[in-house]
Design an enzyme around this catalytic site. Structure first.
Site, PDB file in Angstrom:
ATOM      1  N   ASP A 142      60.798 -77.250  56.860  1.00  0.00           N
ATOM      2  CA  ASP A 142      61.997 -77.795  56.208  1.00  0.00           C
ATOM      3  C   ASP A 142      61.489 -79.071  55.496  1.00  0.00           C
ATOM      4  O   ASP A 142      62.045 -79.232  54.511  1.00  0.00           O
ATOM      5  CB  ASP A 142      63.017 -78.097  57.122  1.00  0.00           C
ATOM      6  N   LYS A 159      66.962 -73.784  66.828  1.00  0.00           N
ATOM      7  CA  LYS A 159      65.874 -74.875  66.316  1.00  0.00           C
ATOM      8  C   LYS A 159      65.356 -75.688  67.372  1.00  0.00           C
ATOM      9  O   LYS A 159      63.971 -75.902  67.249  1.00  0.00           O
ATOM     10  CB  LYS A 159      66.487 -75.315  65.078  1.00  0.00           C
TER      11      LYS A 159
END
Ligand code: NAP
Length: 277
Positions: free
Chosen positions: A107, A70
């Site tokens: 997210d 990520k």
């Protein structure tokens, strides 16, 4: 785009075998009668850069990025969204027609969208938000809480310096609370969020004392295996409004699917059932 072109997407990581994302995106593709596919892509650190460069050349319109890529995904992108920069990590790549790679992080959006759907009337500004944990997921949660108008974030993490570092980044709305005191802030909180891996199948048990939880407090757990964690069960028993972690997983995928396949998908009971079934 020719008629024979099938848009592809996938999830890039090192343990993607059990990812729920392929099932979710394939379900939506079927449900809306869209052409496309979504596959798990096992990619090691050493191959990440080459894979991201190559995927657009073979029909991929984008990809999700998960552990451990990520942070690296940000460095590989040509352009990065403000919120991905703020979070310091990307979970979504979009391969543009001009060959460039755009990195975003959905997210935090998924987190607040899930609370808004499952706890109607929830607002970040309803009162202090108690955040347990200071890892990658906490970064997304804290940035979205502040963006949504939270006035105070009470942040507690086993490794205190990691919480202090997030306070330095996210500013004076964050107040660090020692891990041994974590139970004490629950009484004052309007929202309680577990962003640690505690309570997850195979991980250590969630042991923060919960007797401070009050009726009406919104309690959510990012852990979704099991779906009803010890935290959520005890919060239910205390009369709290509980929201499980599957909602965040489903909602974070909405903007990804929309950008890749051109249709904003619904998150409803049918979607949940398709993923759990
Ligand atoms: P991470 O960066 O590795 O952070 C892990 C966090 O858990 C840290 O705060 C860590 O504290 C804490 N922790 C781990 N073991 C602990 C223990 N024994 N005692 C106390 N604290 C402990 O992981 P992440 O990416 O933030 O993910 C955290 C969890 O959220 C995972 O379960 C993940 O599956 C879940 N998640 C769910 C969604 C969703 O869509 N629902 C999205 C993202 C993540 P230290 O700093 O002290 O190590």
């Amino acid at each position: 785009m020719s008629m024979d072109y099938i848009p592809l997407a996938g999830v890039i990581g090192t343990s993607v075998v059990h990812s729920k994302s392929p099932r979710l995106h394939r379900y939506w593709l079927r449900r809306y009668g869209l052409r496309g596919d979504y596959v798990p892509l096992h990619v090691t650190d050493a191959n990440l850069a080459q894979v991201v460069k190559t995927l657009p050349k073979m029909g991929f319109v984008g990809a999700n990025v998960t552990i451990p890529h990520k942070v690296a995904a940000i460095e590989l992108a040509d352009q990065v969204s403000d919120r991905a920069i703020l979070i310091g990590a990307a979970n979504t790549l979009i391969f543009r027609d001009d060959g460039s790679v755009y990195a975003d992080n959905t997210d935090g959006y998924g987190f607040t969208a899930s609370l808004r759907q499952s706890a109607p009337g929830w607002q970040a500004s309803n009162g202090p938000c108690a955040v347990l944990g200071a890892g990658g997921a906490a970064r997304a949660v804290i940035s979205s809480l502040i963006e949504a108008g939270a006035t105070e974030v009470l942040l507690s993490n086993r490794t205190r310096p990691k919480a202090e570092a997030l306070k330095t980044e996210f500013g004076s709305k964050v107040r660090v609370v020692d891990w041994v005191q974590a139970g004490n802030v629950l009484e004052d909180a309007a929202t309680v969020i577990n962003t640690t891996s505690l309570g997850m199948t195979g991980a250590a048990e969630f042991r923060v004392p919960l007797d401070g939880l009050r009726r009406g407090t919104v309690v959510t757990d990012l852990v979704y295996t099991p779906l009803r964690t010890t935290l959520l069960q005890q919060a239910d028993a205390a009369g709290c409004i509980t929201v499980d972690g599957l909602g965040m997983l489903l909602h974070q995928a909405v903007p990804c699917f929309e950008r890749w396949f051109g249709k904003r998908p619904d998150v409803d009971d049918e979607t949940r059932a398709a993923i759990l079934g």
